[in-house]
Design a protein around this motif. Structure first.
Motif, PDB file in Angstrom:
ATOM      1  N   LYS A  40     -33.115 -84.830  -0.882  1.00  0.00           N
ATOM      2  CA  LYS A  40     -32.215 -83.995  -0.073  1.00  0.00           C
ATOM      3  C   LYS A  40     -31.245 -83.228  -0.972  1.00  0.00           C
ATOM      4  CE  LYS A  40     -28.377 -84.432   3.001  1.00  0.00           C
ATOM      5  NZ  LYS A  40     -27.367 -85.374   3.412  1.00  0.00           N
ATOM      6  N   ASN A  41     -30.696 -83.904  -1.971  1.00  0.00           N
ATOM      7  CA  ASN A  41     -29.769 -83.251  -2.894  1.00  0.00           C
ATOM      8  C   ASN A  41     -30.472 -82.180  -3.727  1.00  0.00           C
ATOM      9  OD1 ASN A  41     -27.622 -84.758  -2.016  1.00  0.00           O
ATOM     10  ND2 ASN A  41     -27.769 -86.276  -3.649  1.00  0.00           N
ATOM     11  N   TYR A  44     -41.453 -85.153  -7.700  1.00  0.00           N
ATOM     12  CA  TYR A  44     -41.255 -86.464  -8.311  1.00  0.00           C
ATOM     13  C   TYR A  44     -40.613 -87.440  -7.319  1.00  0.00           C
ATOM     14  CZ  TYR A  44     -39.226 -90.114 -11.227  1.00  0.00           C
ATOM     15  OH  TYR A  44     -38.863 -91.321 -11.748  1.00  0.00           O
ATOM     16  N   CYS A  45     -39.604 -86.990  -6.609  1.00  0.00           N
ATOM     17  CA  CYS A  45     -38.936 -87.851  -5.621  1.00  0.00           C
ATOM     18  C   CYS A  45     -39.890 -88.235  -4.492  1.00  0.00           C
ATOM     19  CB  CYS A  45     -37.704 -87.159  -5.051  1.00  0.00           C
ATOM     20  SG  CYS A  45     -36.334 -87.058  -6.201  1.00  0.00           S
ATOM     21  N   MET A  46     -40.733 -87.312  -4.058  1.00  0.00           N
ATOM     22  CA  MET A  46     -41.680 -87.623  -2.995  1.00  0.00           C
ATOM     23  C   MET A  46     -42.732 -88.628  -3.468  1.00  0.00           C
ATOM     24  SD  MET A  46     -40.876 -86.137  -0.189  1.00  0.00           S
ATOM     25  CE  MET A  46     -39.161 -86.364  -0.556  1.00  0.00           C
ATOM     26  N   ILE A  47     -43.185 -88.501  -4.706  1.00  0.00           N
ATOM     27  CA  ILE A  47     -44.152 -89.458  -5.254  1.00  0.00           C
ATOM     28  C   ILE A  47     -43.522 -90.836  -5.378  1.00  0.00           C
ATOM     29  CG2 ILE A  47     -45.477 -90.066  -7.326  1.00  0.00           C
ATOM     30  CD1 ILE A  47     -45.998 -87.040  -7.661  1.00  0.00           C
ATOM     31  N   ARG A  48     -42.308 -90.892  -5.897  1.00  0.00           N
ATOM     32  CA  ARG A  48     -41.611 -92.178  -6.034  1.00  0.00           C
ATOM     33  C   ARG A  48     -41.277 -92.771  -4.666  1.00  0.00           C
ATOM     34  NH1 ARG A  48     -41.546 -95.264 -10.224  1.00  0.00           N
ATOM     35  NH2 ARG A  48     -39.518 -95.990  -9.559  1.00  0.00           N
ATOM     36  N   LEU A  49     -41.062 -91.930  -3.690  1.00  0.00           N
ATOM     37  CA  LEU A  49     -40.748 -92.393  -2.337  1.00  0.00           C
ATOM     38  C   LEU A  49     -41.930 -93.149  -1.734  1.00  0.00           C
ATOM     39  CD1 LEU A  49     -38.569 -92.253  -0.123  1.00  0.00           C
ATOM     40  CD2 LEU A  49     -39.631 -90.166   0.660  1.00  0.00           C
ATOM     41  N   GLN A  50     -43.136 -92.723  -2.056  1.00  0.00           N
ATOM     42  CA  GLN A  50     -44.319 -93.394  -1.529  1.00  0.00           C
ATOM     43  C   GLN A  50     -44.542 -94.754  -2.170  1.00  0.00           C
ATOM     44  OE1 GLN A  50     -47.566 -90.717  -2.196  1.00  0.00           O
ATOM     45  NE2 GLN A  50     -46.929 -89.306  -0.583  1.00  0.00           N
ATOM     46  N   GLY A  51     -44.122 -94.914  -3.427  1.00  0.00           N
ATOM     47  CA  GLY A  51     -44.425 -96.137  -4.147  1.00  0.00           C
ATOM     48  C   GLY A  51     -43.374 -97.222  -4.067  1.00  0.00           C
ATOM     49  N   ALA A  52     -42.118 -96.864  -3.935  1.00  0.00           N
ATOM     50  CA  ALA A  52     -41.045 -97.860  -4.005  1.00  0.00           C
ATOM     51  C   ALA A  52     -40.386 -98.018  -2.641  1.00  0.00           C
ATOM     52  CB  ALA A  52     -40.010 -97.433  -5.040  1.00  0.00           C
ATOM     53  N   GLU A  53     -40.715 -99.121  -1.976  1.00  0.00           N
ATOM     54  CA  GLU A  53     -40.164 -99.327  -0.633  1.00  0.00           C
ATOM     55  C   GLU A  53     -38.697 -99.721  -0.660  1.00  0.00           C
ATOM     56  OE1 GLU A  53     -42.307-101.548   2.162  1.00  0.00           O
ATOM     57  OE2 GLU A  53     -44.247-100.720   1.591  1.00  0.00           O
ATOM     58  N   GLU A  54     -38.284-100.490  -1.665  1.00  0.00           N
ATOM     59  CA  GLU A  54     -36.892-100.924  -1.717  1.00  0.00           C
ATOM     60  C   GLU A  54     -35.941 -99.813  -2.159  1.00  0.00           C
ATOM     61  OE1 GLU A  54     -38.934-101.690  -5.523  1.00  0.00           O
ATOM     62  OE2 GLU A  54     -39.343-102.461  -3.531  1.00  0.00           O
ATOM     63  N   GLU A  55     -36.493 -98.745  -2.740  1.00  0.00           N
ATOM     64  CA  GLU A  55     -35.661 -97.636  -3.210  1.00  0.00           C
ATOM     65  C   GLU A  55     -35.849 -96.368  -2.386  1.00  0.00           C
ATOM     66  OE1 GLU A  55     -36.907 -97.259  -7.223  1.00  0.00           O
ATOM     67  OE2 GLU A  55     -35.770 -98.987  -7.908  1.00  0.00           O
ATOM     68  N   GLN A  56     -36.385 -96.496  -1.180  1.00  0.00           N
ATOM     69  CA  GLN A  56     -36.671 -95.320  -0.363  1.00  0.00           C
ATOM     70  C   GLN A  56     -35.418 -94.527  -0.021  1.00  0.00           C
ATOM     71  OE1 GLN A  56     -38.940 -96.398   3.079  1.00  0.00           O
ATOM     72  NE2 GLN A  56     -40.889 -96.196   1.991  1.00  0.00           N
ATOM     73  N   ALA A  84     -36.446 -77.573  -9.749  1.00  0.00           N
ATOM     74  CA  ALA A  84     -36.216 -78.091  -8.397  1.00  0.00           C
ATOM     75  C   ALA A  84     -37.531 -78.523  -7.749  1.00  0.00           C
ATOM     76  CB  ALA A  84     -35.515 -77.046  -7.537  1.00  0.00           C
ATOM     77  N   VAL A  85     -38.575 -77.754  -7.937  1.00  0.00           N
ATOM     78  CA  VAL A  85     -39.869 -78.114  -7.362  1.00  0.00           C
ATOM     79  C   VAL A  85     -40.395 -79.403  -7.990  1.00  0.00           C
ATOM     80  CG1 VAL A  85     -42.301 -77.423  -7.228  1.00  0.00           C
ATOM     81  CG2 VAL A  85     -40.510 -75.794  -6.645  1.00  0.00           C
ATOM     82  N   PHE A  86     -40.337 -79.503  -9.309  1.00  0.00           N
ATOM     83  CA  PHE A  86     -40.818 -80.710  -9.978  1.00  0.00           C
ATOM     84  C   PHE A  86     -39.983 -81.932  -9.590  1.00  0.00           C
ATOM     85  CE2 PHE A  86     -42.750 -77.921 -13.423  1.00  0.00           C
ATOM     86  CZ  PHE A  86     -44.026 -78.054 -12.909  1.00  0.00           C
ATOM     87  N   ARG A  87     -38.687 -81.767  -9.474  1.00  0.00           N
ATOM     88  CA  ARG A  87     -37.817 -82.881  -9.083  1.00  0.00           C
ATOM     89  C   ARG A  87     -38.133 -83.333  -7.664  1.00  0.00           C
ATOM     90  NH1 ARG A  87     -34.684 -87.044 -10.884  1.00  0.00           N
ATOM     91  NH2 ARG A  87     -33.011 -87.428  -9.411  1.00  0.00           N
ATOM     92  N   PHE A  88     -38.353 -82.386  -6.758  1.00  0.00           N
ATOM     93  CA  PHE A  88     -38.681 -82.723  -5.381  1.00  0.00           C
ATOM     94  C   PHE A  88     -40.015 -83.457  -5.304  1.00  0.00           C
ATOM     95  CE2 PHE A  88     -40.399 -81.811  -1.155  1.00  0.00           C
ATOM     96  CZ  PHE A  88     -39.377 -82.294  -0.371  1.00  0.00           C
TER      97      PHE A  88
END
Length: 70
Positions: free
Chosen positions: A45-46, A25-37, A19-23
């Motif tokens: 959240k899930n 990972y999602c936060m890192i990807r959130l910073q890089g991909a604006e169209e997939e935020q 769960a920690v690694f997934r969270f």
């Protein structure tokens, strides 16, 4: 001989780390991909929701085992 408590401890550790690694990972990807935020916000959240439910299940298991003296 592996006891039920040892298996439970191992599974809890795997769930927590996953769960920690997934969270993260999602936060890192959130910073890089604006169209997939929105997608990564929902995934983060899930992940948190999954972690809370998983911890509740293990706490309920411990309460039941304590109550019934297993």
């Amino acid at each position: 001989m592996i006891a039920l408590d040892d298996i439970s401890t191992a599974v809890i550790s795997i769930i927590r780390l996953g769960a920690v690694f997934r969270f993260v990972y999602c936060m890192i990807r959130l910073q890089g991909a604006e169209e997939e935020q929105a997608q990564y916000k929902k995934r983060a959240k899930n992940t948190v929701l999954f972690y809370v439910i998983a911890e509740c299940i293990w706490q309920i298991k411990d309460i039941v085992f304590y109550y019934y003296g297993s």
